[in-house]
Scaffold this active site. Structure first.
Site, short mmCIF file in Angstrom:
data_model
loop_
_atom_site.label_atom_id
_atom_site.label_comp_id
_atom_site.label_asym_id
_atom_site.label_seq_id
_atom_site.Cartn_x
_atom_site.Cartn_y
_atom_site.Cartn_z
CE1 TYR A 58 45.48 89.10 65.38
CE2 TYR A 58 46.43 90.47 67.10
CZ TYR A 58 45.75 90.34 65.91
OH TYR A 58 45.34 91.48 65.26
CE LYS A 87 42.76 93.92 67.33
NZ LYS A 87 44.06 93.25 67.40
CG HIS A 120 39.62 90.50 65.27
ND1 HIS A 120 40.56 89.73 65.91
CD2 HIS A 120 40.28 91.10 64.25
CE1 HIS A 120 41.73 89.88 65.30
NE2 HIS A 120 41.58 90.70 64.29
CG ASN A 269 58.87 100.30 64.50
OD1 ASN A 269 59.55 100.84 63.64
ND2 ASN A 269 58.58 99.00 64.47
N1 NAP Z 1 42.33 94.24 63.50
C1 NAP Z 1 42.79 93.48 62.55
O1 NAP Z 1 42.05 92.83 61.80
C2 NAP Z 1 44.28 93.39 62.35
C3 NAP Z 1 44.80 92.85 61.16
C4 NAP Z 1 46.18 92.84 60.99
C5 NAP Z 1 47.01 93.35 61.97
N2 NAP Z 1 46.49 93.83 63.15
C6 NAP Z 1 47.36 94.36 64.23
O2 NAP Z 1 48.30 95.28 63.68
C7 NAP Z 1 49.62 94.84 63.93
C8 NAP Z 1 50.56 95.25 62.83
O3 NAP Z 1 50.18 94.74 61.58
P1 NAP Z 1 51.08 93.67 60.80
O4 NAP Z 1 51.78 92.81 61.78
O5 NAP Z 1 50.18 93.06 59.80
O6 NAP Z 1 52.10 94.56 59.94
P2 NAP Z 1 53.17 95.71 60.13
O7 NAP Z 1 53.32 96.12 61.55
O8 NAP Z 1 52.84 96.75 59.13
O9 NAP Z 1 54.50 95.01 59.60
C9 NAP Z 1 55.22 94.10 60.39
C10 NAP Z 1 56.48 93.69 59.62
O10 NAP Z 1 57.35 94.82 59.48
C11 NAP Z 1 58.64 94.52 60.00
N3 NAP Z 1 59.12 95.75 60.64
C12 NAP Z 1 58.75 96.25 61.84
N4 NAP Z 1 59.35 97.44 62.08
C13 NAP Z 1 60.11 97.72 61.00
C14 NAP Z 1 60.96 98.81 60.65
N5 NAP Z 1 61.12 99.86 61.46
N6 NAP Z 1 61.61 98.76 59.47
C15 NAP Z 1 61.45 97.69 58.65
N7 NAP Z 1 60.66 96.64 58.93
C16 NAP Z 1 59.99 96.65 60.09
C17 NAP Z 1 58.42 93.37 60.96
O11 NAP Z 1 59.54 92.54 61.04
P3 NAP Z 1 60.38 92.35 62.43
O12 NAP Z 1 59.47 91.72 63.43
O13 NAP Z 1 61.48 91.45 62.01
O14 NAP Z 1 60.84 93.71 62.83
C18 NAP Z 1 57.26 92.62 60.31
O15 NAP Z 1 57.72 91.74 59.33
C19 NAP Z 1 49.47 93.32 64.12
O16 NAP Z 1 50.58 92.76 64.77
C20 NAP Z 1 48.18 93.26 64.90
O17 NAP Z 1 48.45 93.55 66.28
C21 NAP Z 1 45.13 93.89 63.32
#
Ligand code: NAP
Length: 310
Positions: A58, A87, A120, A269
């Protein structure tokens, strides 16, 4: 809003993991707003988060470390109150590369240990991004070494499928504490979640909102933020649609990783622990499942150990 605290789950090695982690992994690559993640981490700790999720890939570990340092300097928390997950990236899968890679992450984070270190992806890459044939069982030996040295209190994996989990367990001394995988209403993952939970492996749910808010809005599957059944559940409990989806994951025994850089949504959240969904409501949300992924690295689909359907 008052600071909310998330409960903890006990991992199979006895360590305790808070069930809500701040996600930091999107829109944060080099070139993103320099202080966005630092501020989000600080705000999250202020709002009651005790778990932060990051990764070497990241490129935001320095900012995560600064946000933590800001909160500690202000007296909001001590290091031992926090649970930090990072990771290992796929280009450092050789056994003797794991501990040095973790030391580099620790240097960027400004920490002496992480609470959880994850492989990861099961896929190994060469430095140029091409396929490597290093076996994740070899990588796991390096992870075990990291735990033995106290650099990571717990060790686990991410994006492993059931067969890969089984093969890892039968070839290792230490069982993974965690498998971090994508889980959301479009990808409910019942079989893999049950498999891990039956083995005593905790499941962290990434991309927990699925396609609720952003991303390919015209082509991706429901539900959206204005979905009538989710809105009705939200009205019943006085919660937002996003909170309903997060609570659905919590009610399935998962550790959630919502990412937000917005102060109000960060607080929202984690404000999930004064209600729970009924069995029927959990089943209703489960019916959205389409087995469609937010994260689908199809460029690796012909590489060894690709974990997803092709
Ligand atoms: N292990 C892996 O391979 C892997 C892969 C992907 C992700 N991850 C981890 O998981 C985390 C989360 O996944 P993600 O970032 O893909 O997606 P997510 O958390 O499902 O979605 C994030 C999006 O939702 C918005 N959001 C957040 N809270 C909200 C709410 N209460 N209502 C409406 N919209 C909201 C955010 O915008 P705002 O910022 O504007 O609120 C952002 O655009 C990552 O940051 C990472 O740490 C791990």
């Amino acid at each position: 809003m008052m600071a909310a605290q998330a409960p903890v789950l006990e991992l199979n090695d006895g360590n305790k993991i808070p069930v809500v982690a701040l996600g930091t992994g999107r829109g944060t690559a080099a070139g993103a707003a320099i202080d966005e993640v630092r501020h989000a981490v600080y705000q999250a700790i202020k709002a009651g988060y005790r778990h932060i999720d990051t990764a070497a890939i990241y490129q935001d570990e320095p900012q995560v470390g600064q946000g933590i340092a800001d909160a500690i300097a202000e007296g909001l928390v001590k290091r031992e109150d926090l649970f930090v997950t990072t990771k290992l990236w796929s280009d450092k899968h050789a056994q003797d590369e794991v501990v040095p890679a973790l030391r580099e992450s620790l240097g960027r984070l400004g920490l002496d240990y992480v609470d959880l270190y994850l492989i990861h992806f099961p896929i190994a890459l060469k430095a140029d991004g091409s396929a490597s044939d290093i076996d994740y069982v070899e990588t796991w030996r390096g992870m075990e070494e990291a735990k033995k040295q106290g650099l990571a209190k717990s060790i686990g994996v991410s994006n492993f499928n059931s067969a890969q989990i089984d093969r890892l367990i039968s070839n290792s001394q230490i069982k993974p504490a965690v498998n971090q995988i994508e889980v959301n209403p479009s990808l409910t993952q019942e079989p893999l979640v049950s498999h891990c939970q039956e083995l005593g492996i905790a499941v962290m749910a990434y991309s927990p909102f699925g396609f609720l808010v952003t991303r390919k809005v015209n082509t991706s599957p429901p539900p959206r933020i204005d979905d009538p059944s989710l809105v009705a559940m939200g009205k019943k409990y006085g919660k937002s649609t996003g909170q309903i989806v997060l609570r659905y994951l919590i009610d399935r025994g998962l550790i959630i990783i919502p990412k937000s850089a917005n102060e109000q949504r960060i607080a929202e959240n984690i404000d999930l622990f004064d209600f729970s969904l009924t069995k029927e409501e959990i089943a209703t949300i489960g019916q959205f499942n389409k087995n469609i992924r937010v994260i689908e690295p199809i460029r690796w689909k012909d590489y060894p150990n690709y974990p997803f359907e092709k």
